[in-house]
Motif scaffolding. Sequence first.
Motif, short mmCIF file in Angstrom:
data_model
loop_
_atom_site.label_atom_id
_atom_site.label_comp_id
_atom_site.label_asym_id
_atom_site.label_seq_id
_atom_site.Cartn_x
_atom_site.Cartn_y
_atom_site.Cartn_z
N PRO A 5 -6.30 32.31 23.66
CA PRO A 5 -6.37 31.59 24.93
C PRO A 5 -5.83 30.17 24.81
O PRO A 5 -5.83 29.57 23.76
CB PRO A 5 -7.85 31.56 25.23
CG PRO A 5 -8.50 31.63 23.90
CD PRO A 5 -7.58 32.43 23.02
N SER A 6 -5.34 29.66 25.92
CA SER A 6 -4.94 28.25 26.00
C SER A 6 -5.77 27.61 27.11
O SER A 6 -5.25 27.15 28.10
CB SER A 6 -3.46 28.15 26.29
OG SER A 6 -3.18 28.81 27.51
N GLU A 72 -9.53 27.52 37.93
CA GLU A 72 -9.05 26.60 36.91
C GLU A 72 -9.00 27.25 35.53
O GLU A 72 -8.39 26.71 34.62
CB GLU A 72 -9.95 25.36 36.81
CG GLU A 72 -9.68 24.33 37.87
CD GLU A 72 -10.53 24.55 39.10
OE1 GLU A 72 -11.37 25.47 39.10
OE2 GLU A 72 -10.34 23.81 40.07
N HIS A 73 -9.65 28.37 35.36
CA HIS A 73 -9.75 29.01 34.05
C HIS A 73 -8.97 30.32 34.03
O HIS A 73 -8.93 31.05 35.00
CB HIS A 73 -11.22 29.26 33.68
CG HIS A 73 -12.01 28.00 33.66
ND1 HIS A 73 -11.82 27.01 32.73
CD2 HIS A 73 -13.01 27.56 34.46
CE1 HIS A 73 -12.65 26.02 32.95
NE2 HIS A 73 -13.38 26.33 34.01
N GLN A 74 -8.41 30.60 32.89
CA GLN A 74 -7.60 31.81 32.73
C GLN A 74 -8.46 33.07 32.74
O GLN A 74 -8.06 34.10 33.24
CB GLN A 74 -6.83 31.70 31.42
CG GLN A 74 -5.84 32.81 31.18
CD GLN A 74 -5.08 32.60 29.88
OE1 GLN A 74 -5.24 31.60 29.21
NE2 GLN A 74 -4.25 33.55 29.54
N ARG A 99 -12.18 31.42 45.54
CA ARG A 99 -10.76 31.32 45.87
C ARG A 99 -10.32 29.86 45.89
O ARG A 99 -9.13 29.56 45.89
CB ARG A 99 -10.47 31.95 47.22
CG ARG A 99 -10.67 33.44 47.22
CD ARG A 99 -10.33 34.00 48.58
NE ARG A 99 -10.52 35.43 48.58
CZ ARG A 99 -10.26 36.20 49.61
NH1 ARG A 99 -9.80 35.67 50.72
NH2 ARG A 99 -10.46 37.49 49.55
N TYR A 100 -11.30 28.95 45.99
CA TYR A 100 -11.02 27.52 46.06
C TYR A 100 -11.29 26.88 44.70
O TYR A 100 -12.15 27.32 43.95
CB TYR A 100 -11.90 26.84 47.12
CG TYR A 100 -11.60 27.30 48.52
CD1 TYR A 100 -10.56 26.74 49.24
CD2 TYR A 100 -12.37 28.30 49.12
CE1 TYR A 100 -10.28 27.16 50.53
CE2 TYR A 100 -12.10 28.72 50.41
CZ TYR A 100 -11.05 28.15 51.10
OH TYR A 100 -10.78 28.57 52.38
N SER A 101 -10.62 25.79 44.45
CA SER A 101 -10.81 25.03 43.22
C SER A 101 -12.20 24.41 43.20
O SER A 101 -12.76 24.07 44.25
CB SER A 101 -9.76 23.92 43.15
OG SER A 101 -10.11 22.97 42.18
N GLU A 102 -12.76 24.26 42.01
CA GLU A 102 -14.05 23.60 41.88
C GLU A 102 -13.97 22.13 42.26
O GLU A 102 -14.98 21.47 42.46
CB GLU A 102 -14.57 23.73 40.45
CG GLU A 102 -14.99 25.13 40.10
CD GLU A 102 -15.52 25.24 38.69
OE1 GLU A 102 -15.88 24.20 38.09
OE2 GLU A 102 -15.60 26.36 38.19
N ALA A 103 -12.77 21.59 42.36
CA ALA A 103 -12.59 20.19 42.74
C ALA A 103 -12.64 20.01 44.26
O ALA A 103 -12.65 18.88 44.73
CB ALA A 103 -11.26 19.68 42.21
#
Length: 195
Positions: A5-6, A72-74, A99-103
Amino acid sequence: MTETPSTPYVAAASNRKYSNEELRARIPGWGADLDPRNRPSVPKERMDLETGARWTFPDRQPEKQPRERSIEHQFVTPVFGTSAPLKGVSGAIRRYAYRYSEARAAHWLILIAADRVDAGGSHLRSFFTQHPDNPLTETGVVSEFTRHGISSRVGKERADLKEQALAPVFVAGPWILAGGAAFVVVRRLLRAVRH
């Protein structure tokens, strides 16, 4: 199944798109803690020590059902909780939130709405059991009068005094709305039966 993973779950340094110098030029103050003398945690931050682990990346826990995952995570973390699987309408709402970013505020507001839907469903299910929810005893309203609830607030410098007036709205409001909705439904059913 071994993956390379990256992502943030790997302890090794990640491959960055920009060099330190480019980031320092673009973002004021970036890299202020790059010099080990400016970081108090530096003798502990060593990657060359033997950990005793038999893996470089832990074995992945099998997914028995699809799990929610931040965009945000793979992939999902190697180990994740399964104590509260998604279910029903609240589960569908929670899946939609991811579906939305945690930000984004939308992510968290949708998750809060899913919690409220889940709580409402739990209250409704309780009416079909031998011990339905009792809003008077379970919300602590009775203790306001029997356990010095009011006197502990009057004349004190408490931070929650500003929201004290709204507490009855949030505690009793859903019950009043549910009672009103039940009244409207029963009234319409009775009218339909009469005609």
